[in-house]
Design a protein around this motif. Sequence first.
Motif, PDB file in Angstrom:
ATOM      1  N   ASP A 190       0.833  -1.195   0.000  1.00 20.03           N
ATOM      2  CA  ASP A 190       0.000   0.000   0.000  1.00 20.03           C
ATOM      3  C   ASP A 190       0.873   1.252   0.000  1.00 20.03           C
ATOM      4  OD1 ASP A 190      -1.871   1.958   0.269  1.00 20.03           O
ATOM      5  OD2 ASP A 190      -2.687   1.256   2.186  1.00 20.03           O
ATOM      6  N   PRO A 191       0.887   2.023  -1.074  1.00 24.76           N
ATOM      7  CA  PRO A 191       1.733   3.217  -1.137  1.00 24.76           C
ATOM      8  C   PRO A 191       1.220   4.373  -0.294  1.00 24.76           C
ATOM      9  CG  PRO A 191       0.415   3.070  -3.123  1.00 24.76           C
ATOM     10  CD  PRO A 191       0.143   1.815  -2.333  1.00 24.76           C
ATOM     11  N   ARG A 192       0.008   4.273   0.246  1.00 19.27           N
ATOM     12  CA  ARG A 192      -0.565   5.387   0.997  1.00 19.27           C
ATOM     13  C   ARG A 192       0.226   5.710   2.264  1.00 19.27           C
ATOM     14  NH1 ARG A 192      -4.648   2.710  -1.429  1.00 19.27           N
ATOM     15  NH2 ARG A 192      -6.246   3.956  -2.514  1.00 19.27           N
ATOM     16  N   VAL A 193       1.016   4.761   2.742  1.00 24.37           N
ATOM     17  CA  VAL A 193       1.790   5.022   3.963  1.00 24.37           C
ATOM     18  C   VAL A 193       2.824   6.125   3.751  1.00 24.37           C
ATOM     19  CG1 VAL A 193       1.454   2.706   4.867  1.00 24.37           C
ATOM     20  CG2 VAL A 193       3.471   3.191   3.457  1.00 24.37           C
ATOM     21  N   TRP A 194       3.125   6.445   2.484  1.00 29.23           N
ATOM     22  CA  TRP A 194       4.079   7.518   2.191  1.00 29.23           C
ATOM     23  C   TRP A 194       3.405   8.762   1.604  1.00 29.23           C
ATOM     24  CZ3 TRP A 194       9.638   6.456  -0.014  1.00 29.23           C
ATOM     25  CH2 TRP A 194      10.448   5.983   1.030  1.00 29.23           C
ATOM     26  N   LEU A 195       2.099   8.881   1.740  1.00 27.32           N
ATOM     27  CA  LEU A 195       1.453  10.116   1.287  1.00 27.32           C
ATOM     28  C   LEU A 195       1.912  11.305   2.119  1.00 27.32           C
ATOM     29  CD1 LEU A 195      -2.251   9.178   0.456  1.00 27.32           C
ATOM     30  CD2 LEU A 195      -0.610  10.323  -1.072  1.00 27.32           C
ATOM     31  N   ASP A 196       2.146  11.076   3.396  1.00 31.27           N
ATOM     32  CA  ASP A 196       2.594  12.143   4.288  1.00 31.27           C
ATOM     33  C   ASP A 196       4.093  12.000   4.548  1.00 31.27           C
ATOM     34  OD1 ASP A 196      -0.033  13.139   4.587  1.00 31.27           O
ATOM     35  OD2 ASP A 196      -0.445  11.644   6.146  1.00 31.27           O
ATOM     36  N   GLY A 197       4.657  13.019   5.203  1.00 28.22           N
ATOM     37  CA  GLY A 197       6.046  12.938   5.630  1.00 28.22           C
ATOM     38  C   GLY A 197       7.056  13.516   4.663  1.00 28.22           C
ATOM     39  N   TRP A 198       6.594  14.301   3.681  1.00 30.73           N
ATOM     40  CA  TRP A 198       7.502  14.880   2.696  1.00 30.73           C
ATOM     41  C   TRP A 198       7.821  16.333   3.040  1.00 30.73           C
ATOM     42  CZ3 TRP A 198       9.395  11.749  -1.096  1.00 30.73           C
ATOM     43  CH2 TRP A 198       8.710  10.545  -1.344  1.00 30.73           C
ATOM     44  N   SER A 199       9.038  16.762   2.736  1.00 31.03           N
ATOM     45  CA  SER A 199       9.444  18.161   2.903  1.00 31.03           C
ATOM     46  C   SER A 199       9.799  18.734   1.545  1.00 31.03           C
ATOM     47  CB  SER A 199      10.663  18.274   3.829  1.00 31.03           C
ATOM     48  OG  SER A 199      11.234  19.574   3.740  1.00 31.03           O
ATOM     49  N   ILE A 200       9.003  19.701   1.089  1.00 26.98           N
ATOM     50  CA  ILE A 200       9.259  20.325  -0.204  1.00 26.98           C
ATOM     51  C   ILE A 200      10.582  21.093  -0.167  1.00 26.98           C
ATOM     52  CG2 ILE A 200       8.371  21.914  -1.933  1.00 26.98           C
ATOM     53  CD1 ILE A 200       6.782  19.286  -1.525  1.00 26.98           C
ATOM     54  N   GLU A 201      10.858  21.759   0.953  1.00 25.48           N
ATOM     55  CA  GLU A 201      12.097  22.524   1.081  1.00 25.48           C
ATOM     56  C   GLU A 201      13.315  21.601   1.014  1.00 25.48           C
ATOM     57  OE1 GLU A 201      13.834  26.102   3.904  1.00 25.48           O
ATOM     58  OE2 GLU A 201      12.670  24.500   4.843  1.00 25.48           O
ATOM     59  N   ALA A 202      13.253  20.480   1.719  1.00 27.81           N
ATOM     60  CA  ALA A 202      14.361  19.529   1.682  1.00 27.81           C
ATOM     61  C   ALA A 202      14.503  18.913   0.296  1.00 27.81           C
ATOM     62  CB  ALA A 202      14.155  18.443   2.729  1.00 27.81           C
ATOM     63  N   HIS A 203      13.383  18.646  -0.354  1.00 22.88           N
ATOM     64  CA  HIS A 203      13.421  18.073  -1.699  1.00 22.88           C
ATOM     65  C   HIS A 203      14.228  18.966  -2.635  1.00 22.88           C
ATOM     66  CE1 HIS A 203      12.080  16.762  -5.678  1.00 22.88           C
ATOM     67  NE2 HIS A 203      11.548  15.690  -5.136  1.00 22.88           N
ATOM     68  N   ALA A 204      13.952  20.261  -2.603  1.00 19.64           N
ATOM     69  CA  ALA A 204      14.655  21.186  -3.496  1.00 19.64           C
ATOM     70  C   ALA A 204      16.140  21.248  -3.168  1.00 19.64           C
ATOM     71  CB  ALA A 204      14.031  22.577  -3.399  1.00 19.64           C
ATOM     72  N   ALA A 205      16.474  21.342  -1.885  1.00 17.45           N
ATOM     73  CA  ALA A 205      17.883  21.464  -1.486  1.00 17.45           C
ATOM     74  C   ALA A 205      18.658  20.187  -1.790  1.00 17.45           C
ATOM     75  CB  ALA A 205      17.975  21.798   0.000  1.00 17.45           C
ATOM     76  N   GLN A 206      18.049  19.041  -1.528  1.00 14.75           N
ATOM     77  CA  GLN A 206      18.731  17.776  -1.752  1.00 14.75           C
ATOM     78  C   GLN A 206      18.880  17.477  -3.240  1.00 14.75           C
ATOM     79  OE1 GLN A 206      16.352  15.041   0.539  1.00 14.75           O
ATOM     80  NE2 GLN A 206      17.140  15.797   2.493  1.00 14.75           N
ATOM     81  N   SER A 207      17.872  17.838  -4.024  1.00 21.98           N
ATOM     82  CA  SER A 207      17.970  17.639  -5.471  1.00 21.98           C
ATOM     83  C   SER A 207      19.076  18.514  -6.052  1.00 21.98           C
ATOM     84  CB  SER A 207      16.634  17.949  -6.141  1.00 21.98           C
ATOM     85  OG  SER A 207      15.629  17.054  -5.702  1.00 21.98           O
ATOM     86  N   HIS A 208      19.176  19.746  -5.567  1.00 22.51           N
ATOM     87  CA  HIS A 208      20.255  20.615  -6.022  1.00 22.51           C
ATOM     88  C   HIS A 208      21.616  20.030  -5.657  1.00 22.51           C
ATOM     89  CE1 HIS A 208      23.252  23.856  -5.664  1.00 22.51           C
ATOM     90  NE2 HIS A 208      22.646  24.334  -6.723  1.00 22.51           N
ATOM     91  N   ALA A 209      21.740  19.513  -4.433  1.00 21.01           N
ATOM     92  CA  ALA A 209      23.013  18.930  -4.001  1.00 21.01           C
ATOM     93  C   ALA A 209      23.408  17.761  -4.887  1.00 21.01           C
ATOM     94  CB  ALA A 209      22.914  18.496  -2.540  1.00 21.01           C
ATOM     95  N   ARG A 210      22.436  16.949  -5.277  1.00 16.61           N
ATOM     96  CA  ARG A 210      22.732  15.828  -6.175  1.00 16.61           C
ATOM     97  C   ARG A 210      23.263  16.326  -7.511  1.00 16.61           C
ATOM     98  NH1 ARG A 210      19.509  14.307  -9.988  1.00 16.61           N
ATOM     99  NH2 ARG A 210      17.607  15.033  -8.983  1.00 16.61           N
ATOM    100  N   ARG A 211      22.633  17.358  -8.050  1.00 23.35           N
ATOM    101  CA  ARG A 211      23.071  17.881  -9.346  1.00 23.35           C
ATOM    102  C   ARG A 211      24.407  18.610  -9.246  1.00 23.35           C
ATOM    103  NH1 ARG A 211      17.538  19.411  -9.298  1.00 23.35           N
ATOM    104  NH2 ARG A 211      18.153  21.544  -8.776  1.00 23.35           N
ATOM    105  N   ALA A 212      24.656  19.262  -8.118  1.00 30.39           N
ATOM    106  CA  ALA A 212      25.821  20.134  -7.996  1.00 30.39           C
ATOM    107  C   ALA A 212      27.100  19.413  -7.617  1.00 30.39           C
ATOM    108  CB  ALA A 212      25.530  21.228  -6.961  1.00 30.39           C
ATOM    109  N   THR A 213      26.984  18.207  -7.077  1.00 30.13           N
ATOM    110  CA  THR A 213      28.161  17.504  -6.565  1.00 30.13           C
ATOM    111  C   THR A 213      28.671  16.512  -7.596  1.00 30.13           C
ATOM    112  OG1 THR A 213      27.183  17.644  -4.356  1.00 30.13           O
ATOM    113  CG2 THR A 213      29.093  16.199  -4.626  1.00 30.13           C
ATOM    114  N   PRO A 214      29.925  16.600  -8.000  1.00 22.22           N
ATOM    115  CA  PRO A 214      30.469  15.601  -8.926  1.00 22.22           C
ATOM    116  C   PRO A 214      30.347  14.199  -8.325  1.00 22.22           C
ATOM    117  CG  PRO A 214      31.965  17.472  -8.729  1.00 22.22           C
ATOM    118  CD  PRO A 214      30.914  17.647  -7.665  1.00 22.22           C
TER     119      PRO A 214
END
Length: 289
Positions: A190-214
Motif C-alpha cells: 500500500d503506497p498510501r503510507v508515504w502520502l505524508d512525511g515529505w518536505s518540499i524545502e528539503a526536496h529542493a535542497a537535496q535535489s540541487h546537491a545531487r546535481r551540484a556535486t560531482p
Amino acid sequence: METKDSTAQAAPHAPVSRKLITYPSARDGTPIHIEYADEGDGPAICILPSLARSGRDYDVVAAMLVREGFRVVRPEPRGIGRSKGPMQALDMHDFAADVAAVLDQERIGPLVVVGHAWGSQPARTLAADRPDLVCGVVMAAASAGKLPPGSQEQPYSRLRNAIDGASDPGLSEDERIDCLRRAFFAPGHDPRVWLDGWSIEAHAAQSHARRATPVDDYFSAGQHVPILDLQAEHDAVVIPGVMKPYLGDRVTVQVIRDAGHAMAPEQPRAMADGIAAFARRVYRSRTGA
C-alpha cells in the motif's frame, strides 16, 4: 540539548532520545541546527533517509536493530523537524558535514552508516570526507550515481516524474498515489503510507546537491570501507549491479525480496536483518573477534 519524545518509543525497553545540536557552518559561521534520534547501546549504526523524507521512516527498523544490540543514530536532514540551516546552493559535502557534526558531538565512530536511496550519497560523501567516522556503508535501495561506460541509460533518469510527483502538493491524492506506486512500492504493498512525511524545502535542497556535486566526490565511499549494496527486488528506480563491477570485493550484494524502492515500510525485518548482519561482520573484522 536533549529531550525525550514520548511519541517515538521504538520499543518498550528502548526509549528514543531526540536531541538537537548547533554548530557553525564552515562556509560563513552561520549556526546550523541538526535534530537527531539516538537509541540503544552497543556498536553504532547511523541511518540517513531518502529524498525529502525523515529518519522517522525507520522507526521500526531502528527498534529491531536496537533489539539486536546496536545503538542507532538518525540525523534529520536540514528542512525536516528541528534541523535548520541555509538551504540554498548546498552540495553533498554540506549534508555530510551535518552528519559528521552529530557523530562528533556523540563521540562515536568509526561506525556503519546506512544511506537509503538519496541518503546513500551523503553517506558515501561522509565516508570520503571523514574516513575517521565510517567503517562500513550500507547502500539501501540506492542509485550508484553513474553507470559503466557504454550504458544507454542515464543515472537518475528512471521515473523522475513519478519520484518528484510523489511529494508534489499540486497533484491530486490519486495522482500522487499513482506516482508512489510506480516509483517506490512493490506490487501488493500500500503506497498510501508515504502520502505524508515529505518536505518540499528539503526536496529542493537535496535535489540541487545531487546535481551540484560531482559523482566521483562520493561514488566509491572513500577508498577502503566495505559496502553492502542492499537491493530491493522490485526497485523501479535503481539500476542494479553497478557498484560491484567498479569496486570489486569491497562490495557485497544482497537482495531484499518483495520490496520496492521504499523498502523500509515494506520489509523492515529483512532490511534490519541485512544491516545487522553486515554491521556484525564489519565490527568483528575490526576487533579480530
